[in-house]
Design an enzyme around this catalytic site. Structure first.
Site, short mmCIF file in Angstrom:
data_model
loop_
_atom_site.label_atom_id
_atom_site.label_comp_id
_atom_site.label_asym_id
_atom_site.label_seq_id
_atom_site.Cartn_x
_atom_site.Cartn_y
_atom_site.Cartn_z
N SER A 96 -4.56 -1.83 -7.62
CA SER A 96 -5.38 -1.37 -8.73
C SER A 96 -5.14 0.11 -9.04
CB SER A 96 -6.87 -1.61 -8.43
OG SER A 96 -7.25 -0.95 -7.23
N THR A 97 -5.00 0.95 -8.02
CA THR A 97 -4.77 2.38 -8.27
C THR A 97 -3.38 2.59 -8.85
OG1 THR A 97 -6.20 2.84 -6.37
CG2 THR A 97 -4.97 4.68 -7.29
N GLY A 110 -0.86 3.40 -3.80
CA GLY A 110 -2.19 3.53 -3.23
C GLY A 110 -2.20 3.20 -1.74
N ALA A 111 -3.40 3.05 -1.18
CA ALA A 111 -3.55 2.70 0.23
C ALA A 111 -4.90 2.04 0.44
CB ALA A 111 -3.43 3.94 1.12
N GLY A 133 -1.11 -3.03 2.02
CA GLY A 133 -0.81 -4.46 1.99
C GLY A 133 -1.96 -5.35 1.60
N GLU A 159 7.03 -2.70 -0.57
CA GLU A 159 6.59 -1.30 -0.62
C GLU A 159 7.35 -0.47 0.40
OE1 GLU A 159 2.01 -2.17 -2.19
OE2 GLU A 159 2.38 -1.82 -0.06
#
Length: 221
Positions: free
Chosen positions: A30-31, A82-83, A95, A103
């Site tokens: 989403s980010t 993102g994370a 993940g 990634e």
């Protein structure tokens, strides 16, 4: 500020790290989607992007951004993603969207890794967010048994999910990851594991963290 507003702020801040006239790497989630929307506004300044998932590639193309196959690219100036969790050393768990293997592959080619997330992702110790492990389907049960035996974690199959690589995801609950590099390497040594969602052997270089007071730029402690 809502969580989405914080994500948009860090996505906007990440644009400053886009290197003109180069190919960049773009993550998944989403980010990262907010970042793609911002990137579209300056798409004429870059050669294009390498995507870490089919979903990201599709979103980039929808914005008219040229998507490169990584096999045709020798260098990526920056990888932006993102994370799900980040500690003070900028070790990450990633993940949640299931794209961890691609990634890591895109990141391996990148000169710099800029992580973008809101401050809910900051933790003292990684592991509250279930750690994703991508596994070859026939090895699912074996890998799960090894994780229970070696780490006392609780592996849960991500129901109804298949990665872009045709594999399965085991989400490992109940871990307290105090030595992320060692655990990342040991997990990867289990036969049948493609990779795991710890980004510690190659952590983030910069963490753009969205807070109610603005975007903080964090480096590893």
């Amino acid at each position: 500020m809502t969580q989405d507003e914080l994500k948009q702020k860090v996505a906007q801040a990440a644009i400053e790290y886009v290197v003109p006239d180069t190919i960049i790497g773009v993550g998944t989630g989403s980010t990262a989607n907010f970042f793609i929307d911002e990137l579209a506004k300056i798409k004429g300044t870059i050669e294009g992007a390498v995507a870490s998932s089919e979903a990201t590639a599709e979103r980039l193309r929808e914005h008219g951004i040229l998507v490169f196959d990584l096999n045709t690219v020798a260098e990526i100036s920056v990888y932006i993603d993102g994370a799900d969790e980040a500690d003070a050393s900028l070790n990450l768990i990633k993940g949640g969207g299931g794209a961890l293997t691609r990634e890591k592959i895109v990141l391996a080619v990148a000169d710099k890794f800029v992580c973008i997330a809101d401050d809910s992702k900051k933790v003292d110790v990684l592991g509250k967010f279930p750690l994703p492990i991508e596994v070859i389907p026939m090895a699912r049960s074996y890998v799960a048994r090894e994780i229970v035996k070696r780490f006392a974690g609780e592996p849960v199959l991500r129901d109804g999910f298949v990665t872009d690589n045709g594999n399965l995801i085991l989400d490992i609950h109940g871990l307290e990851i105090t030595d992320p590099v060692a655990i990342e390497n040991e997990l990867n040594s289990i036969v049948g594991v493609v990779t795991n969602g710890l980004f510690a052997a190659r952590p983030a270089d910069i963490f753009l963290c969205g807070t109610k007071n603005g975007v903080e730029t964090l480096t590893a402690k």
